[in-house]
Motif scaffolding. Structure first.
Motif, PDB file in Angstrom:
ATOM      1  N   VAL A  25     -20.634  -4.964  -0.360  1.00 18.06           N
ATOM      2  CA  VAL A  25     -19.222  -4.631  -0.609  1.00 18.06           C
ATOM      3  C   VAL A  25     -18.976  -3.154  -0.300  1.00 18.06           C
ATOM      4  N   LEU A  66     -18.850  -2.477   3.435  1.00 16.44           N
ATOM      5  CA  LEU A  66     -17.577  -2.897   4.031  1.00 16.44           C
ATOM      6  C   LEU A  66     -16.468  -1.917   3.664  1.00 16.44           C
ATOM      7  N   CYS A  73     -11.339  -2.369  10.737  1.00 16.78           N
ATOM      8  CA  CYS A  73     -11.938  -3.631  10.233  1.00 16.78           C
ATOM      9  C   CYS A  73     -12.277  -4.518  11.418  1.00 16.78           C
ATOM     10  N   THR A  97     -12.527 -14.704   5.674  1.00 14.77           N
ATOM     11  CA  THR A  97     -13.670 -14.680   4.748  1.00 14.77           C
ATOM     12  C   THR A  97     -13.357 -13.802   3.552  1.00 14.77           C
ATOM     13  N   GLN A  98     -12.677 -12.669   3.807  1.00 17.07           N
ATOM     14  CA  GLN A  98     -12.336 -11.769   2.697  1.00 17.07           C
ATOM     15  C   GLN A  98     -11.371 -12.439   1.725  1.00 17.07           C
ATOM     16  N   TYR A 124     -13.310 -14.916  -0.332  1.00 15.34           N
ATOM     17  CA  TYR A 124     -14.105 -14.271  -1.372  1.00 15.34           C
ATOM     18  C   TYR A 124     -13.236 -13.795  -2.535  1.00 15.34           C
ATOM     19  N   SER A 137     -12.838  -6.903  -3.572  1.00 16.69           N
ATOM     20  CA  SER A 137     -12.426  -8.002  -2.663  1.00 16.69           C
ATOM     21  C   SER A 137     -10.918  -7.988  -2.451  1.00 16.69           C
ATOM     22  N   ILE A 158      -9.935  -4.964  -0.244  1.00 16.59           N
ATOM     23  CA  ILE A 158     -10.270  -5.157   1.169  1.00 16.59           C
ATOM     24  C   ILE A 158      -9.216  -6.049   1.817  1.00 16.59           C
ATOM     25  N   VAL A 159      -8.793  -7.092   1.111  1.00 17.46           N
ATOM     26  CA  VAL A 159      -7.738  -7.957   1.665  1.00 17.46           C
ATOM     27  C   VAL A 159      -6.457  -7.138   1.828  1.00 17.46           C
ATOM     28  N   GLN A 181     -16.346 -15.713   9.092  1.00 14.78           N
ATOM     29  CA  GLN A 181     -16.968 -14.466   9.541  1.00 14.78           C
ATOM     30  C   GLN A 181     -18.051 -14.752  10.592  1.00 14.78           C
TER      31      GLN A 181
END
Lengths: 215, 10
Positions: free
Chosen positions: A16, A19, A29, A36-37, A40, A71, A74-75, A136
């Protein structure tokens, strides 16, 4: 807590952080699958519903908050950050990830340890996590040159559940009645999905070549 | 008890 589980959690945390490092520092990115993000984020949201109702340890709660926070951020970065969102290759990241959510939900309604709201969603999160990496991996096949950070991210993400498998073996041997077939099988499937990635990752590392998955 | 146990993992 045992050394295998700690190694697993630290590996997961490292994935994590790698990333977040990539996205936050170089504001890119590229090569990362938003699908995938998002999967998650759903995995953590449905697995940590008990974060307010049951307390195990500071460590447990802290890690849950870290995984939830990272998570979702990141999204957010990949969807809304003005610079980062431009580096997202939308036309390559086309895996229909919603087709993964429904079967996992149905399976959780059929196979679970207890038929309660929390338990079914928790089981759903296990099934979903097992397949969450698929978008991913598909994206990696399509992206010709995989940058080091993205490769390391996927490698660490795949490795953490491998450590968990050692943790489950250890707990099965040391704790009576510690039997959780659903968790074990989902974790095994999840790790096996990385098998070919691991193979090519080690090949590229051994031959000191760029990581490239065969099309 | 055992099921509860599984929830102490992340």
């Amino acid at each position: 807590m045992n050394i295998f589980r700690l190694a697993g959690d630290m590996t997961h945390l490292a994935s994590v952080l790698v990333l977040l490092l990539k996205i936050h520092t170089i504001k890119s990115c590229a090569g990362v699958s938003l699908k995938t993000q998002e999967l998650y984020a759903i995995v953590f949201a449905t697995r940590y519903l008990d974060i307010f109702t049951s307390f195990y340890s500071i460590y447990n709660t802290l890690m849950k908050l870290i995984f939830l926070g990272s998570s979702f951020s990141i999204v957010w970065y990949m969807r809304y950050h003005k610079t980062v969102r431009r580096t997202y290759d939308r036309e390559q990241d086309t895996f229909r990830h919603w087709f993964l959510v429904l079967p996992c939900l149905l399976l959780a309604l059929l196979i679970h340890e207890k038929f309660t709201f929390l338990e079914v969603l928790w089981t759903f999160s296990l099934y979903l996590e097992a397949v969450a990496i698929l978008p991913q991996l598909v994206l990696l096949q399509r992206t010709r040159n995989i940058d080091n950070l993205t490769g390391q991210y996927v490698f660490l993400l795949g490795g953490y559940r491998g450590f968990y498998i050692l943790n489950w073996i250890y707990r099965y041997l040391t704790e009576p009645h510690f039997v959780h077939w659903i968790t074990w099988i989902a974790g095994l499937v999840q790790t096996l999905l990385y098998a070919d990635f691991f193979y090519y990752y080690f090949q590229s590392w051994k031959n000191n070549k760029k990581l490239q998955l065969p099309a | 008890k055992t099921t509860k146990e599984a929830k102490d993992e992340l």
